[in-house]
Design a protein around this motif. Structure first.
Motif, PDB file in Angstrom:
ATOM      1  N   GLY A 197      45.826 -58.690  -8.819  1.00 27.97           N
ATOM      2  CA  GLY A 197      46.353 -57.939  -8.886  1.00 27.97           C
ATOM      3  C   GLY A 197      45.487 -57.098  -9.287  1.00 27.97           C
ATOM      4  N   ASN A 198      43.797 -57.111  -8.664  1.00 30.75           N
ATOM      5  CA  ASN A 198      42.993 -56.183  -8.370  1.00 30.75           C
ATOM      6  C   ASN A 198      43.396 -55.903  -7.051  1.00 30.75           C
ATOM      7  OD1 ASN A 198      41.494 -56.695 -11.682  1.00 30.75           O
ATOM      8  ND2 ASN A 198      39.862 -58.244  -9.527  1.00 30.75           N
ATOM      9  N   GLN A 199      43.716 -56.150  -5.915  1.00 35.29           N
ATOM     10  CA  GLN A 199      43.814 -56.210  -4.460  1.00 35.29           C
ATOM     11  C   GLN A 199      45.129 -54.973  -4.599  1.00 35.29           C
ATOM     12  OE1 GLN A 199      44.288 -59.791  -1.923  1.00 35.29           O
ATOM     13  NE2 GLN A 199      42.800 -60.742  -2.905  1.00 35.29           N
ATOM     14  N   CYS A 200      45.718 -55.411  -5.540  1.00 34.89           N
ATOM     15  CA  CYS A 200      47.205 -54.462  -5.445  1.00 34.89           C
ATOM     16  C   CYS A 200      46.747 -53.287  -6.967  1.00 34.89           C
ATOM     17  CB  CYS A 200      48.088 -55.091  -5.832  1.00 34.89           C
ATOM     18  SG  CYS A 200      48.536 -56.420  -4.633  1.00 34.89           S
ATOM     19  N   ASP A 201      45.669 -52.826  -7.100  1.00 34.70           N
ATOM     20  CA  ASP A 201      45.440 -52.403  -8.263  1.00 34.70           C
ATOM     21  C   ASP A 201      47.028 -52.436  -9.617  1.00 34.70           C
ATOM     22  OD1 ASP A 201      44.165 -49.617  -9.936  1.00 34.70           O
ATOM     23  OD2 ASP A 201      45.790 -48.556  -8.147  1.00 34.70           O
ATOM     24  N   LEU A 202      47.358 -53.503  -9.789  1.00 31.63           N
ATOM     25  CA  LEU A 202      47.777 -54.753 -11.043  1.00 31.63           C
ATOM     26  C   LEU A 202      46.921 -54.961 -12.082  1.00 31.63           C
ATOM     27  CD1 LEU A 202      50.707 -54.651  -8.721  1.00 31.63           C
ATOM     28  CD2 LEU A 202      50.576 -53.001  -9.870  1.00 31.63           C
TER      29      LEU A 202
ATOM     30  N   ILE B   2      59.466 -49.945  -9.783  1.00 29.69           N
ATOM     31  CA  ILE B   2      59.060 -49.261  -8.157  1.00 29.69           C
ATOM     32  C   ILE B   2      58.034 -49.057  -7.609  1.00 29.69           C
ATOM     33  CG2 ILE B   2      60.263 -47.526  -8.768  1.00 29.69           C
ATOM     34  CD1 ILE B   2      61.438 -49.095  -6.019  1.00 29.69           C
ATOM     35  N   ASN B   3      57.220 -48.155  -8.600  1.00 24.38           N
ATOM     36  CA  ASN B   3      55.794 -48.094  -8.233  1.00 24.38           C
ATOM     37  C   ASN B   3      55.191 -49.734  -8.414  1.00 24.38           C
ATOM     38  OD1 ASN B   3      56.136 -48.343 -11.021  1.00 24.38           O
ATOM     39  ND2 ASN B   3      54.441 -46.832 -11.076  1.00 24.38           N
ATOM     40  N   THR B   4      55.308 -50.127  -9.379  1.00 26.13           N
ATOM     41  CA  THR B   4      54.437 -51.376  -8.784  1.00 26.13           C
ATOM     42  C   THR B   4      55.051 -52.290  -7.827  1.00 26.13           C
ATOM     43  OG1 THR B   4      54.512 -52.082 -11.360  1.00 26.13           O
ATOM     44  CG2 THR B   4      54.726 -54.343  -9.858  1.00 26.13           C
ATOM     45  N   LEU B   5      56.143 -52.606  -7.380  1.00 25.57           N
ATOM     46  CA  LEU B   5      56.728 -53.351  -5.787  1.00 25.57           C
ATOM     47  C   LEU B   5      56.207 -52.560  -4.823  1.00 25.57           C
ATOM     48  CD1 LEU B   5      58.703 -55.084  -4.246  1.00 25.57           C
ATOM     49  CD2 LEU B   5      60.458 -52.733  -4.487  1.00 25.57           C
ATOM     50  N   ILE B   6      56.197 -51.055  -5.000  1.00 26.89           N
ATOM     51  CA  ILE B   6      55.391 -50.522  -3.425  1.00 26.89           C
ATOM     52  C   ILE B   6      53.847 -51.007  -3.840  1.00 26.89           C
ATOM     53  CG2 ILE B   6      54.661 -47.827  -3.268  1.00 26.89           C
ATOM     54  CD1 ILE B   6      57.808 -47.290  -3.928  1.00 26.89           C
ATOM     55  N   LYS B   7      53.661 -50.865  -4.791  1.00 20.13           N
ATOM     56  CA  LYS B   7      51.639 -51.130  -4.827  1.00 20.13           C
ATOM     57  C   LYS B   7      51.696 -52.724  -4.512  1.00 20.13           C
ATOM     58  CE  LYS B   7      49.741 -48.647  -8.528  1.00 20.13           C
ATOM     59  NZ  LYS B   7      49.035 -48.886 -10.138  1.00 20.13           N
ATOM     60  N   ILE B   8      52.313 -53.712  -4.022  1.00 20.43           N
ATOM     61  CA  ILE B   8      52.515 -54.424  -3.777  1.00 20.43           C
ATOM     62  C   ILE B   8      52.711 -54.726  -2.411  1.00 20.43           C
ATOM     63  CG2 ILE B   8      53.325 -57.260  -3.232  1.00 20.43           C
ATOM     64  CD1 ILE B   8      53.493 -56.785  -6.913  1.00 20.43           C
ATOM     65  N   LEU B   9      53.692 -53.520  -1.668  1.00 20.28           N
ATOM     66  CA  LEU B   9      54.708 -53.499  -0.530  1.00 20.28           C
ATOM     67  C   LEU B   9      53.306 -52.631   0.725  1.00 20.28           C
ATOM     68  CD1 LEU B   9      57.895 -53.228  -0.513  1.00 20.28           C
ATOM     69  CD2 LEU B   9      56.927 -55.080  -0.516  1.00 20.28           C
ATOM     70  N   ARG B  10      52.449 -52.369  -0.007  1.00 18.79           N
ATOM     71  CA  ARG B  10      51.152 -51.399   0.425  1.00 18.79           C
ATOM     72  C   ARG B  10      50.340 -52.511   0.745  1.00 18.79           C
ATOM     73  NH1 ARG B  10      50.296 -47.097  -3.542  1.00 18.79           N
ATOM     74  NH2 ARG B  10      51.680 -46.529  -3.059  1.00 18.79           N
TER      75      ARG B  10
ATOM     76  N   GLU C  50      51.737 -54.621   3.335  1.00 15.31           N
ATOM     77  CA  GLU C  50      51.639 -53.665   4.916  1.00 15.31           C
ATOM     78  C   GLU C  50      53.431 -54.012   4.907  1.00 15.31           C
ATOM     79  OE1 GLU C  50      48.674 -54.495   7.256  1.00 15.31           O
ATOM     80  OE2 GLU C  50      46.792 -53.481   6.781  1.00 15.31           O
ATOM     81  N   MET C  51      53.869 -53.581   4.032  1.00 11.96           N
ATOM     82  CA  MET C  51      55.243 -54.148   4.656  1.00 11.96           C
ATOM     83  C   MET C  51      55.847 -52.907   4.156  1.00 11.96           C
ATOM     84  SD  MET C  51      58.509 -57.364   3.149  1.00 11.96           S
ATOM     85  CE  MET C  51      57.830 -58.187   4.807  1.00 11.96           C
ATOM     86  N   THR C  52      56.831 -52.644   4.606  1.00 10.59           N
ATOM     87  CA  THR C  52      57.925 -51.272   3.842  1.00 10.59           C
ATOM     88  C   THR C  52      59.291 -51.943   3.086  1.00 10.59           C
ATOM     89  OG1 THR C  52      59.482 -51.670   5.808  1.00 10.59           O
ATOM     90  CG2 THR C  52      57.600 -49.960   5.733  1.00 10.59           C
ATOM     91  N   LEU C  53      58.932 -51.037   2.075  1.00  9.43           N
ATOM     92  CA  LEU C  53      60.082 -51.139   1.823  1.00  9.43           C
ATOM     93  C   LEU C  53      61.461 -51.945   1.871  1.00  9.43           C
ATOM     94  CD1 LEU C  53      60.875 -51.023  -1.591  1.00  9.43           C
ATOM     95  CD2 LEU C  53      61.431 -48.735  -1.666  1.00  9.43           C
ATOM     96  N   SER C  54      62.064 -50.627   3.173  1.00 10.36           N
ATOM     97  CA  SER C  54      63.641 -51.473   3.770  1.00 10.36           C
ATOM     98  C   SER C  54      62.897 -52.699   4.384  1.00 10.36           C
ATOM     99  CB  SER C  54      63.794 -50.471   4.548  1.00 10.36           C
ATOM    100  OG  SER C  54      62.562 -50.251   5.040  1.00 10.36           O
ATOM    101  N   GLN C  55      61.986 -53.560   4.689  1.00 12.24           N
ATOM    102  CA  GLN C  55      61.176 -54.787   5.524  1.00 12.24           C
ATOM    103  C   GLN C  55      61.384 -55.831   4.285  1.00 12.24           C
ATOM    104  OE1 GLN C  55      57.529 -53.671   7.016  1.00 12.24           O
ATOM    105  NE2 GLN C  55      58.561 -53.897   9.323  1.00 12.24           N
ATOM    106  N   PHE C  56      61.299 -55.183   2.950  1.00  9.37           N
ATOM    107  CA  PHE C  56      60.937 -56.382   2.080  1.00  9.37           C
ATOM    108  C   PHE C  56      62.017 -56.278   1.661  1.00  9.37           C
ATOM    109  CE2 PHE C  56      61.403 -56.808  -2.994  1.00  9.37           C
ATOM    110  CZ  PHE C  56      60.693 -58.070  -2.717  1.00  9.37           C
ATOM    111  N   PHE C  57      63.388 -55.660   1.317  1.00 11.51           N
ATOM    112  CA  PHE C  57      65.093 -56.118   0.447  1.00 11.51           C
ATOM    113  C   PHE C  57      65.597 -56.850   2.047  1.00 11.51           C
ATOM    114  CE2 PHE C  57      63.653 -52.325  -2.730  1.00 11.51           C
ATOM    115  CZ  PHE C  57      64.345 -53.165  -3.331  1.00 11.51           C
TER     116      PHE C  57
END
Length: 82
Positions: free
Chosen positions: A33-38, A56-64, A67-74
């Motif tokens: 969580g700390n690594q993702c700012d959650l 979506i902002n939680t998902l984006i923090k994890i993906l950041r 190092e994965m884009t939202l489209s790659q994730f889905f």
């Protein structure tokens, strides 16, 4: 169609449950969580079998962090569950 449960289960399986650090030690929910700012409770909800309605902002923090884009994730998530 992907459900919130599928999305959370995919995240948990790919990045949270069983994660090890460089020394081979388990990474705690708090540490991840700390690594993702959650907060830890958010990571716990994601890792639960039921999942939760992940913003979506939680998902984006994890993906950041991962190092994965939202489209790659889905794309990967759909391959896993559809």
């Amino acid at each position: 169609m992907l459900s919130k449960k599928h999305i959370c289960n995919f995240i948990a399986k790919k990045w949270i449950v069983g994660r090890k650090d460089e020394e081979g030690k388990d990474v705690s929910f708090t540490s991840y969580g700390n690594q993702c700012d959650l907060v830890t409770s958010t990571i716990s909800k994601i890792a639960s079998d039921e999942g939760y309605n992940i913003p979506i902002n939680t998902l984006i923090k994890i993906l950041r962090k991962e190092e994965m884009t939202l489209s790659q994730f889905f794309i990967e998530c759909e391959k896993e569950y559809l």
